[in-house]
Motif scaffolding. Sequence first.
Motif, PDB file in Angstrom:
ATOM      1  N   LEU A  21       0.831  -1.205   0.000  1.00 44.31           N
ATOM      2  CA  LEU A  21       0.000   0.000   0.000  1.00 44.31           C
ATOM      3  C   LEU A  21       0.868   1.257   0.000  1.00 44.31           C
ATOM      4  O   LEU A  21       0.547   2.235  -0.671  1.00 44.31           O
ATOM      5  CB  LEU A  21      -0.936   0.004   1.210  1.00 44.31           C
ATOM      6  CG  LEU A  21      -2.095  -0.977   1.152  1.00 44.31           C
ATOM      7  CD1 LEU A  21      -2.793  -1.063   2.507  1.00 44.31           C
ATOM      8  CD2 LEU A  21      -3.076  -0.579   0.055  1.00 44.31           C
ATOM      9  N   ASP A  25       1.417   4.859  -2.660  1.00 43.02           N
ATOM     10  CA  ASP A  25       1.126   6.119  -1.969  1.00 43.02           C
ATOM     11  C   ASP A  25      -0.139   6.104  -1.117  1.00 43.02           C
ATOM     12  O   ASP A  25      -0.810   7.123  -0.975  1.00 43.02           O
ATOM     13  CB  ASP A  25       1.072   7.291  -2.958  1.00 43.02           C
ATOM     14  CG  ASP A  25       2.423   7.556  -3.580  1.00 43.02           C
ATOM     15  OD1 ASP A  25       3.444   7.337  -2.889  1.00 43.02           O
ATOM     16  OD2 ASP A  25       2.469   7.964  -4.755  1.00 43.02           O
ATOM     17  N   VAL A  26      -0.480   4.957  -0.576  1.00 40.16           N
ATOM     18  CA  VAL A  26      -1.581   4.879   0.389  1.00 40.16           C
ATOM     19  C   VAL A  26      -0.952   4.917   1.768  1.00 40.16           C
ATOM     20  O   VAL A  26      -0.207   4.021   2.146  1.00 40.16           O
ATOM     21  CB  VAL A  26      -2.417   3.586   0.215  1.00 40.16           C
ATOM     22  CG1 VAL A  26      -3.473   3.486   1.303  1.00 40.16           C
ATOM     23  CG2 VAL A  26      -3.046   3.540  -1.163  1.00 40.16           C
ATOM     24  N   LYS A  27      -1.232   5.975   2.492  1.00 36.64           N
ATOM     25  CA  LYS A  27      -0.657   6.158   3.827  1.00 36.64           C
ATOM     26  C   LYS A  27      -1.687   5.742   4.873  1.00 36.64           C
ATOM     27  O   LYS A  27      -2.826   6.215   4.848  1.00 36.64           O
ATOM     28  CB  LYS A  27      -0.278   7.617   4.053  1.00 36.64           C
ATOM     29  CG  LYS A  27       0.721   8.147   3.062  1.00 36.64           C
ATOM     30  CD  LYS A  27       2.099   8.045   3.602  1.00 36.64           C
ATOM     31  CE  LYS A  27       3.059   8.703   2.614  1.00 36.64           C
ATOM     32  NZ  LYS A  27       4.387   8.359   2.805  1.00 36.64           N
ATOM     33  N   ILE A  28      -1.285   4.876   5.769  1.00 34.46           N
ATOM     34  CA  ILE A  28      -2.128   4.467   6.886  1.00 34.46           C
ATOM     35  C   ILE A  28      -1.363   4.817   8.157  1.00 34.46           C
ATOM     36  O   ILE A  28      -0.245   4.357   8.359  1.00 34.46           O
ATOM     37  CB  ILE A  28      -2.456   2.962   6.839  1.00 34.46           C
ATOM     38  CG1 ILE A  28      -3.182   2.609   5.535  1.00 34.46           C
ATOM     39  CG2 ILE A  28      -3.303   2.561   8.047  1.00 34.46           C
ATOM     40  CD1 ILE A  28      -3.449   1.136   5.346  1.00 34.46           C
ATOM     41  N   GLN A  33      -2.947   1.315  11.652  1.00 31.31           N
ATOM     42  CA  GLN A  33      -2.329   0.026  11.332  1.00 31.31           C
ATOM     43  C   GLN A  33      -2.511  -0.943  12.503  1.00 31.31           C
ATOM     44  O   GLN A  33      -2.864  -2.106  12.304  1.00 31.31           O
ATOM     45  CB  GLN A  33      -0.841   0.197  11.043  1.00 31.31           C
ATOM     46  CG  GLN A  33      -0.518   0.926   9.784  1.00 31.31           C
ATOM     47  CD  GLN A  33       0.978   1.139   9.607  1.00 31.31           C
ATOM     48  OE1 GLN A  33       1.793   0.473  10.229  1.00 31.31           O
ATOM     49  NE2 GLN A  33       1.333   2.079   8.743  1.00 31.31           N
TER      50      GLN A  33
END
Length: 89
Positions: A21, A25-28, A33
């Motif tokens: 992810l 460029d999917v930031k969690i 998390q």
Amino acid sequence: MEDGSNLMEHLNVFKGLLNQLGRVDVKIEEEDQALLLLTSLPDSFEHMTTTVLYSKDTLQMGELESTLLSYENTRRKVKNSGYALVTYG
């Protein structure tokens, strides 16, 4: 994760998914998390999940992973010890 599955393998798959992810460029956020990890655990971790959620103001992945691995290790030792606790009353 299913009951009886290896926690370390589950953590590795989970981290791999987070890495994938991140590559797109999917930031969690770290706390999200940790929440996702807790919700991915089987029912046998219910007590541990509840304890972790209500004992911390914020969740950190490193601390959560250590806690879960320690818990799993203790569960395995108790399961393999052959001892039982019997109470009367």
